[in-house]
Structures are given as structure tokens and as C-alpha cells.
Design a protein around this motif. Structure first.
Motif, PDB file in Angstrom:
ATOM      1  N   GLU A  22       0.842  -1.091   0.095  1.00 53.17           N
ATOM      2  CA  GLU A  22      -0.219   0.093  -0.035  1.00 53.17           C
ATOM      3  C   GLU A  22       0.914   1.370  -0.016  1.00 53.17           C
ATOM      4  N   ASP A  23       2.007   1.291   0.715  1.00 53.36           N
ATOM      5  CA  ASP A  23       2.880   2.656   0.704  1.00 53.36           C
ATOM      6  C   ASP A  23       3.594   2.667  -0.354  1.00 53.36           C
ATOM      7  N   ARG A  24       3.995   1.495  -1.031  1.00 53.62           N
ATOM      8  CA  ARG A  24       4.855   1.617  -2.264  1.00 53.62           C
ATOM      9  C   ARG A  24       3.950   2.047  -3.330  1.00 53.62           C
ATOM     10  N   TYR A  25       2.705   1.748  -3.455  1.00 50.02           N
ATOM     11  CA  TYR A  25       1.576   2.287  -4.398  1.00 50.02           C
ATOM     12  C   TYR A  25       1.567   3.717  -4.272  1.00 50.02           C
ATOM     13  N   ARG A  26       1.287   4.241  -2.960  1.00 47.81           N
ATOM     14  CA  ARG A  26       1.097   5.512  -2.724  1.00 47.81           C
ATOM     15  C   ARG A  26       2.218   6.373  -3.126  1.00 47.81           C
ATOM     16  N   VAL A  29       2.240   6.733  -6.762  1.00 44.32           N
ATOM     17  CA  VAL A  29       1.430   7.471  -7.472  1.00 44.32           C
ATOM     18  C   VAL A  29       1.765   8.892  -7.309  1.00 44.32           C
ATOM     19  N   ASP A  30       2.457   9.316  -6.071  1.00 46.67           N
ATOM     20  CA  ASP A  30       3.006  10.517  -5.749  1.00 46.67           C
ATOM     21  C   ASP A  30       3.914  10.999  -6.808  1.00 46.67           C
ATOM     22  N   ALA A  32       4.488   9.941  -9.614  1.00 41.84           N
ATOM     23  CA  ALA A  32       3.802   9.946 -10.971  1.00 41.84           C
ATOM     24  C   ALA A  32       3.114  11.305 -11.171  1.00 41.84           C
ATOM     25  N   TRP A  33       2.478  11.802  -9.956  1.00 40.71           N
ATOM     26  CA  TRP A  33       1.909  13.075 -10.198  1.00 40.71           C
ATOM     27  C   TRP A  33       3.034  14.050 -10.339  1.00 40.71           C
ATOM     28  N   GLN A  34       4.221  14.155  -9.494  1.00 36.98           N
ATOM     29  CA  GLN A  34       5.216  15.026  -9.554  1.00 36.98           C
ATOM     30  C   GLN A  34       5.872  15.161 -11.142  1.00 36.98           C
ATOM     31  N   MET A  35       5.810  13.864 -11.715  1.00 39.61           N
ATOM     32  CA  MET A  35       6.495  13.906 -12.982  1.00 39.61           C
ATOM     33  C   MET A  35       5.514  14.510 -14.065  1.00 39.61           C
ATOM     34  N   VAL A  36       4.200  14.304 -13.950  1.00 33.98           N
ATOM     35  CA  VAL A  36       3.170  14.824 -14.692  1.00 33.98           C
ATOM     36  C   VAL A  36       3.330  16.615 -14.470  1.00 33.98           C
ATOM     37  N   ARG A  37       3.242  16.985 -13.348  1.00 29.02           N
ATOM     38  CA  ARG A  37       3.391  18.051 -12.957  1.00 29.02           C
ATOM     39  C   ARG A  37       4.842  18.759 -13.589  1.00 29.02           C
ATOM     40  N   GLY A  38       5.702  18.332 -13.805  1.00 28.11           N
ATOM     41  CA  GLY A  38       6.915  18.744 -14.212  1.00 28.11           C
ATOM     42  C   GLY A  38       7.095  18.788 -15.799  1.00 28.11           C
ATOM     43  N   ASP A  39       6.499  17.482 -16.265  1.00 31.04           N
ATOM     44  CA  ASP A  39       6.899  17.484 -17.850  1.00 31.04           C
ATOM     45  C   ASP A  39       5.800  17.090 -18.521  1.00 31.04           C
ATOM     46  N   GLN A  76      -8.287   7.765 -10.706  1.00 25.44           N
ATOM     47  CA  GLN A  76      -8.875   7.330  -9.383  1.00 25.44           C
ATOM     48  C   GLN A  76      -8.465   8.117  -8.222  1.00 25.44           C
ATOM     49  N   ASP A  77      -7.110   8.184  -8.126  1.00 22.00           N
ATOM     50  CA  ASP A  77      -6.705   9.035  -6.811  1.00 22.00           C
ATOM     51  C   ASP A  77      -7.137  10.266  -6.807  1.00 22.00           C
ATOM     52  N   TYR A  78      -7.169  11.176  -7.944  1.00 21.46           N
ATOM     53  CA  TYR A  78      -8.075  12.443  -8.248  1.00 21.46           C
ATOM     54  C   TYR A  78      -9.330  12.460  -7.682  1.00 21.46           C
ATOM     55  N   ASP A  79      -9.986  11.390  -8.267  1.00 17.06           N
ATOM     56  CA  ASP A  79     -11.376  11.268  -7.904  1.00 17.06           C
ATOM     57  C   ASP A  79     -11.710  10.979  -6.395  1.00 17.06           C
ATOM     58  N   ARG A  80     -10.891  10.026  -6.019  1.00 18.20           N
ATOM     59  CA  ARG A  80     -11.188   9.869  -4.558  1.00 18.20           C
ATOM     60  C   ARG A  80     -10.885  11.121  -3.609  1.00 18.20           C
TER      61      ARG A  80
END
Length: 207
Positions: A22-26, A29-30, A32-39, A76-80
């Protein structure tokens, strides 16, 4: 002296604590969001995510399977988070149309702004294939059903029409995106969306 050196060596090579699944998944995801935010989403792949997160590719593949699976996980993370914010605000609001409309409008815009422009990139990527588009549509339907339930007590017919709800959602997406890109202010987006809900409800309002 040699004993101290041995202790230091042992400490230096002490294995790092492994994260739970669960912690690895989190974590993934975090990152991945940083990557999308940057590039943006264009640079997001399972391989680059593994590199940025400091894990092996099999770990990332085990969690998401494909790039599409990763994009779905982000949505899904955003929707939650969007649902949690809306539910908390609704629970604290007064049982009036004004207050419920204000909560829906404010929560929707705030959730988009909290994720910045990156959620728009994820949504655009979700529209790239029928499978991903269906995921977005399913979540939209859940959100519209929630809004229908919230607003039903203020409708003469007991329910807001599906056509009206889809029109409201289109306005919500457009206004939130405009606020995220700086075309309008967040307050302008919230106020206009609030007015849209009130105008929609005027056609269904209990006298």
C-alpha cells in the motif's frame, strides 16, 4: 578500534526498510503526479516512473500493468480526493439550495486547482482510447448521480434531468480548466458555476 569499524560497516550496509504494498503504491502515485506536474503526461511511462521512484521496473509493472493502468490510477486517486472534499463540505453545510450549490461549485473548482494543470493532462490522455474514456465516463456518472441526490430535495419532480446535469458538468470542467490556466480567477469560476447550478435548478425548483 576494529570492533568500532565493524559496527560502522554493519550500520552502513543495513538494508533499507521495505515499504508495504500500500505504501509503495502511494509512493509511486505521488512520484507519477510529480512527473506529470513537471513534464506533462507525454513523458510518463512505467520505465521512467521506476527510474524516478528508485525501484525496478517489475515493481511498477506489478502495480499498474500498463501505462493506461497508471493513468487510470492517477484519475482514480484524483477522484477519491475530490469525493472526500465534497463529502466533508456537504456534511458541514446547511440544508438549503444556496449552500448545497455553493459547496458543489466551490469543491469542484478547488479540487481541480489543488492538482493544478496536471489533471487536465491526465483527462486528455484518458480521452486517447475507448477504454480510458470509459473509465472517465464511469466516474462522471457517479459524480452526476451524487449531485442528483444532493439536489433532489429542491426539485418539484424529485430529480434533476440528465440533460441538465451533463450541461452542468460541461460548465464545471470548462470553468475549472480556465481557472487552472489563469484565464479567469478561481472566484470567478466558482461564482459562475454556482450561478449555473442555480439557473439549472430554477427549471426544477419547488415553489
Amino acid at each position: 578500534m576494529s570492533s568500532t569499524g565493524a559496527n560502522n560497516s554493519s550500520h552502513a550496509h543495513k538494508p533499507r526498510k521495505r515499504l508495504s504494498r500500500e505504501d509503495r503504491y502511494r509512493q509511486l502515485v505521488d512520484v507519477a503526479w510529480q512527473m506529470v506536474r513537471g513534464d506533462g503526461t507525454e513523458s510518463l511511462s512505467l520505465g521512467t516512473l521506476a527510474e524516478q521512484a528508485g525501484v525496478t521496473k517489475p515493481v511498477v509493472y506489478d502495480h499498474f500493468g500498463t501505462r493506461s493502468g497508471l493513468l487510470i490510477a492517477l484519475y482514480q486517486d484524483y477522484d477519491r480526493r475530490q469525493t472526500a472534499v465534497l463529502d466533508a463540505a456537504l456534511a458541514a453545510s446547511a440544508p438549503t439550495l444556496h449552500d448545497k450549490a455553493l459547496v458543489i461549485a466551490s469543491s469542484y473548482v478547488e479540487c481541480v486547482l489543488s492538482q493544478g494543470r496536471e489533471i487536465s493532462g491526465v483527462i486528455s490522455a484518458l480521452a486517447g482510447s475507448p477504454k480510458l474514456e470509459q473509465v472517465k465516463r464511469d466516474y462522471n456518472l457517479l459524480f452526476l448521480d451524487k449531485c442528483r441526490t444532493i439536489l433532489a430535495p429542491f426539485c418539484a419532480s424529485g430529480s434533476v434531468s440528465t440533460v441538465s446535469l451533463w450541461g452542468f458538468l460541461g460548465a464545471a470542467e470548462a470553468l475549472s480548466y480556465a481557472a487552472a490556466t489563469g484565464e479567469i480567477t478561481p472566484e470567478q469560476a466558482k461564482n459562475e458555476l454556482f450561478d449555473t447550478i442555480i439557473a439549472m435548478m430554477s427549471r426544477h425548483r419547488i415553489d
